[in-house]
Design a protein around this motif. Structure first.
Motif, PDB file in Angstrom:
ATOM      1  N   ALA A 148      50.487  64.247  48.112  1.00 18.78           N
ATOM      2  CA  ALA A 148      49.248  63.514  48.373  1.00 18.78           C
ATOM      3  C   ALA A 148      49.463  62.034  48.106  1.00 18.78           C
ATOM      4  O   ALA A 148      50.133  61.650  47.137  1.00 18.78           O
ATOM      5  CB  ALA A 148      48.140  64.046  47.489  1.00 18.78           C
ATOM      6  N   THR A 149      48.898  61.229  48.967  1.00 15.30           N
ATOM      7  CA  THR A 149      48.967  59.781  48.756  1.00 15.30           C
ATOM      8  C   THR A 149      47.806  59.351  47.876  1.00 15.30           C
ATOM      9  O   THR A 149      46.883  60.112  47.610  1.00 15.30           O
ATOM     10  CB  THR A 149      48.885  59.043  50.101  1.00 15.30           C
ATOM     11  N   LYS A 150      47.857  58.105  47.434  1.00 14.16           N
ATOM     12  CA  LYS A 150      46.765  57.575  46.613  1.00 14.16           C
ATOM     13  C   LYS A 150      45.456  57.589  47.401  1.00 14.16           C
ATOM     14  O   LYS A 150      44.398  57.848  46.850  1.00 14.16           O
ATOM     15  CB  LYS A 150      47.090  56.169  46.142  1.00 14.16           C
ATOM     16  N   ALA A 151      45.525  57.325  48.671  1.00 14.24           N
ATOM     17  CA  ALA A 151      44.327  57.328  49.516  1.00 14.24           C
ATOM     18  C   ALA A 151      43.729  58.732  49.588  1.00 14.24           C
ATOM     19  O   ALA A 151      42.508  58.905  49.509  1.00 14.24           O
ATOM     20  CB  ALA A 151      44.661  56.824  50.914  1.00 14.24           C
TER      21      ALA A 151
ATOM     22  N   LEU B  52      39.496  62.535  47.806  1.00 18.39           N
ATOM     23  CA  LEU B  52      39.163  63.762  47.074  1.00 18.39           C
ATOM     24  C   LEU B  52      38.277  63.458  45.870  1.00 18.39           C
ATOM     25  O   LEU B  52      37.296  64.165  45.613  1.00 18.39           O
ATOM     26  CB  LEU B  52      40.451  64.460  46.630  1.00 18.39           C
ATOM     27  N   LYS B  53      38.617  62.387  45.168  1.00 17.16           N
ATOM     28  CA  LYS B  53      37.823  61.985  43.995  1.00 17.16           C
ATOM     29  C   LYS B  53      36.385  61.658  44.406  1.00 17.16           C
ATOM     30  O   LYS B  53      35.432  62.082  43.764  1.00 17.16           O
ATOM     31  CB  LYS B  53      38.473  60.782  43.328  1.00 17.16           C
ATOM     32  N   THR B  54      36.238  60.915  45.490  1.00 16.30           N
ATOM     33  CA  THR B  54      34.903  60.537  45.979  1.00 16.30           C
ATOM     34  C   THR B  54      34.102  61.773  46.375  1.00 16.30           C
ATOM     35  O   THR B  54      32.915  61.885  46.047  1.00 16.30           O
ATOM     36  CB  THR B  54      35.029  59.590  47.185  1.00 16.30           C
ATOM     37  N   GLU B  55      34.755  62.708  47.063  1.00 15.59           N
ATOM     38  CA  GLU B  55      34.068  63.938  47.473  1.00 15.59           C
ATOM     39  C   GLU B  55      33.622  64.755  46.261  1.00 15.59           C
ATOM     40  O   GLU B  55      32.508  65.277  46.224  1.00 15.59           O
ATOM     41  CB  GLU B  55      34.976  64.782  48.367  1.00 15.59           C
ATOM     42  N   LEU B  56      34.499  64.869  45.278  1.00 19.51           N
ATOM     43  CA  LEU B  56      34.157  65.628  44.075  1.00 19.51           C
ATOM     44  C   LEU B  56      33.017  64.975  43.300  1.00 19.51           C
ATOM     45  O   LEU B  56      32.118  65.655  42.798  1.00 19.51           O
ATOM     46  CB  LEU B  56      35.391  65.789  43.175  1.00 19.51           C
ATOM     47  N   GLU B  57      33.050  63.655  43.196  1.00 25.15           N
ATOM     48  CA  GLU B  57      31.965  62.940  42.511  1.00 25.15           C
ATOM     49  C   GLU B  57      30.635  63.164  43.223  1.00 25.15           C
ATOM     50  O   GLU B  57      29.600  63.339  42.587  1.00 25.15           O
ATOM     51  CB  GLU B  57      32.284  61.453  42.414  1.00 25.15           C
TER      52      GLU B  57
END
Length: 73
Positions: A5-8, A13-18
């Motif tokens: 996985a890239t940083k992007a 994924l982080k945004t979706e989980l939040e």
């Protein structure tokens, strides 16, 4: 073959989980508020029934309640 996985990808994924956590949090708050209202209604009804029974069973309680009313402010 494994993909890295890239940083992007991680940021997406982080945004979706939040977002999912925020939605779940709001739903949970709404459910808790609903349950608090139910309990509050039940408590009010039980208090009214209890007060009625005290007055009905003990006629002297009316005099006591009248004397205590000025302090209920």
């Amino acid at each position: 073959m494994k993909e890295l996985a890239t940083k992007a990808d991680l940021e997406i994924l982080k945004t979706e989980l939040e977002a999912k956590i925020e939605i779940s949090h709001k739903e949970l708050e709404a459910k808790i508020e609903k349950e608090i209202l139910k309990i509050d209604r039940k408590f009010t009804i039980m208090f009214i029934i209890l007060a009625f029974l005290i007055i009905f069973i003990n006629k002297d309680a009316i005099e006591l309640i009248i004397k205590l009313l000025p302090f209920a402010k």
